[in-house]
Enzyme design. Structure first.
Site, mmCIF file in Angstrom:
data_model
loop_
_atom_site.group_PDB
_atom_site.id
_atom_site.type_symbol
_atom_site.label_atom_id
_atom_site.label_comp_id
_atom_site.label_asym_id
_atom_site.label_seq_id
_atom_site.Cartn_x
_atom_site.Cartn_y
_atom_site.Cartn_z
ATOM 1 C CB CYS A 91 -1.198 0.033 1.079
ATOM 2 S SG CYS A 91 -1.971 0.969 0.538
ATOM 3 C CG HIS A 135 -3.354 -3.568 3.271
ATOM 4 N ND1 HIS A 135 -2.685 -2.757 3.924
ATOM 5 C CD2 HIS A 135 -3.910 -2.253 2.617
ATOM 6 C CE1 HIS A 135 -2.480 -1.832 4.469
ATOM 7 N NE2 HIS A 135 -3.466 -1.627 3.074
ATOM 8 C CD GLU A 171 -1.326 -6.216 5.122
ATOM 9 O OE1 GLU A 171 -2.098 -5.212 5.591
ATOM 10 O OE2 GLU A 171 -0.912 -6.877 4.233
#
Length: 542
Positions: free
Chosen positions: A380, A514, A516
């Site tokens: 990001c 993102h 993750e």
């Protein structure tokens, strides 16, 4: 018909109710049950989207674009079930919806009160949409006795009566502190917490007691006697080396057995816990190790990067290595040479963030990784800073910057005011509200065939979760690609850059989304698995 498990906390906050809820959900899943987890947060914010990460931790984003509590990340990682906006609610959202109804006249002139209107709204939320599940686990934020949590406590008390017999079980998580001067574990904090809970009409069925050492039989018997629970229902919750050990540890102590017994389910299906033991074995017995520098701005509170930490560990599991994290405040690089901090690491990760503070330090971290051939992962904001660095250093665009920080000469990164979600155009105003106005949730992206990132995914079509207001300006694509920074992923309409990668570099990737948020211990995200593999290769070269 769904059965309900309500998890409350006492004595102090941050005892691990979220992990306890997630672990219990995993244990019930391991027995073959269908499980849903939900979080009830007492604070007045509508959602955590405008709260500082250093105060509340990370904001977890769901596929449908909800900004939620970080515990939903634990729920997803432990159960593999994707959460949605109906799995998290706050007092603020409850009141927002009630006031809107009152203004419309939906209450037909009635006085709107906490009881029954607020509690009815909470109960409706808890009960909604659970037809396909065997168990619904509801975690109530805060601790017993908090003023702001009282409506939620009252609502779950009422549900104990509203639901059929054996339809609800209450699990209370408390702390049993050790007093060094006395040489004893003390039961009084738990006794007082249960007394507080019973004072509002809730009798816990199970006590989950956090302690830093085994709880003697006599103390368990005392808690059973004074807290009015069966002795077998006093479950010790000891510290473990990794959160992924919690399900097997709690099963060993009998948590899931006691929960099912409280519901009258006996005998219960045997749990299948092999995959949990395999994950723990992979963490405990690595075949190597790597060090990753995380260059961020919220490093003072690791919960600000909770999903990131777990995803890096998942990448370690995939490569059978231990991942050591070196936390570096990005502002340090604005006054000091990055080299002494970064020369010893095997990979550099610059995570998401907001605001100008520390941005130049992140740019210098990206420059170091580019020039020294260190694996770099920009997520990001980390991608945006890598693009700005390349624009300045490689493309000669000296005034490159982001409009997030003011009015740069060259707006390589700019505010996004409209974008497509599927076939619908979404628009935002620069002066509009901050809450819930970003590009949020899952969006598709097309990856260039033959690109490194397409090879990592094994596909040219992906869908990832976003949370940002600013985008790399595609008008700068040509000069940047001429310098070797490839725009390898774009939104389906070709307007928004989703990924960049540096050609002729061992591993240099930036993503606008993102990843993750979608990593799991049993299914590590391919980008994190690949990044850790590149870091491992780097460790062998230096």
């Amino acid at each position: 018909m769904a059965r309900y498990i309500f998890i409350t906390g006492g004595v102090v906050s941050s005892l691990g109710k979220g992990i306890a809820a997630a672990a219990l959900g995993a244990l019930l899943q391991a027995r073959g049950y269908r499980v849903r987890l939900r979080k009830l947060d007492p604070y007045l914010n509508v959602d955590p989207g405008t709260m500082s990460p250093t105060q509340h931790g990370e904001v977890f984003v769901t596929d449908d674009g909800a900004e939620t509590d970080l515990d939903l990340g634990h729920y997803e990682r432990f159960t593999g079930r994707s959460a949605n906006r109906m799995d998290n609610i706050t007092t603020g959202r409850i009141y927002q919806e009630l006031i809107a109804k009152e203004r419309r006249g939906d209450f037909l002139g009635a006085t709107v009160q906490v009881i029954p209107h607020v509690t009815d709204a909470i109960k409706a939320f808890v009960l909604d949409g659970n037809e396909e599940f065997d168990f619904v686990i509801c975690e109530i934020g805060g601790t017993a006795g908090d003023i702001e949590a009282m409506p939620f406590m009252e609502a779950i008390r009422q549900l104990g009566n509203d639901l059929p017999r054996n339809g609800a079980v209450y699990v209370h998580l408390t702390l049993m502190p050790y007093i060094p001067s006395a040489g004893e574990l003390k039961t009084k904090p738990t006794q007082h917490s249960v007394k507080e809970l019973r004072g509002i009409g809730i009798q816990p069925d199970i006590l989950l007691v956090r302690a830093d050492r085994p709880i003697p039989r006599e103390e368990r018997r005392k808690l059973s006697l004074f807290c009015n629970v069966r002795e077998t229902a006093v479950i010790q919750a000891l510290d473990v080396s990794t959160i992924y050990e919690v399900p097997t540890a709690y099963h060993k102590e009998g948590l899931d057995t006691e929960v099912l017994a409280a519901f009258g389910i006996d005998p219960a299906p045997k749990p299948q816990l092999a995959r949990w033991t395999q994950v723990v074995d992979g963490i405990r017995n690595p075949e190597g190790e790597v060090t990753i520098a995380v260059v961020g701005k919220y490093t003072g509170l690791k919960d600000a990067y909770k999903s990131l930490i777990e995803a890096l560990q998942h990448g370690g599991i995939a490569n059978r290595v231990r991942v050591n994290l070196d936390w570096i405040e990005s502002e340090v690089f604005e006054n000091e040479d990055p080299a002494p901090y970064l020369e010893r690491v095997n990979g550099i990760l610059v995570p998401g963030g907001f605001g100008e503070r520390g941005s130049e330090g992140k740019i210098l971290a990206a420059k170091f990784a580019r020039e020294r051939d260190v694996p770099y992962f920009g997520i990001c904001f980390g991608m945006q800073m890598a693009v700005i660095e390349a624009a300045r250093s490689l493309a000669g665009i000296k005034g490159a910057g982001s409009t997030e920080f003011g009015h740069p000469e060259e707006a390589v990164v700019g505010l996004m005011t409209e974008w497509l979600r599927g076939n619908e155009l979404e628009q935002r105003a620069k002066e509009g509200d901050l809450g819930g106005t970003m590009r949020l949730g899952a969006y598709k992206a097309n990856l260039a065939p033959g690109s490194r990132i397409a090879e990592i995914y094994g596909s040219t079509e992906i869908e990832e979760r976003h949370r940002h207001r600013y985008e790399v300006n595609r008008a700068y694509r040509a000069p940047l690609e001429a310098c070797g920074l490839r725009f390898a992923g774009m939104s389906p309409d070709g307007l928004l850059p989703e990924t960049v990668e540096l050609e002729n570099h061992p591993w240099f990737i930036g993503v606008q989304y993102h990843p993750e948020l979608k990593s799991r211990p049993f299914d590590p995200h391919p980008l994190f698995a690949s990044f850790i593999a590149a870091a491992l290769e780097r460790s062998r070269l230096v």
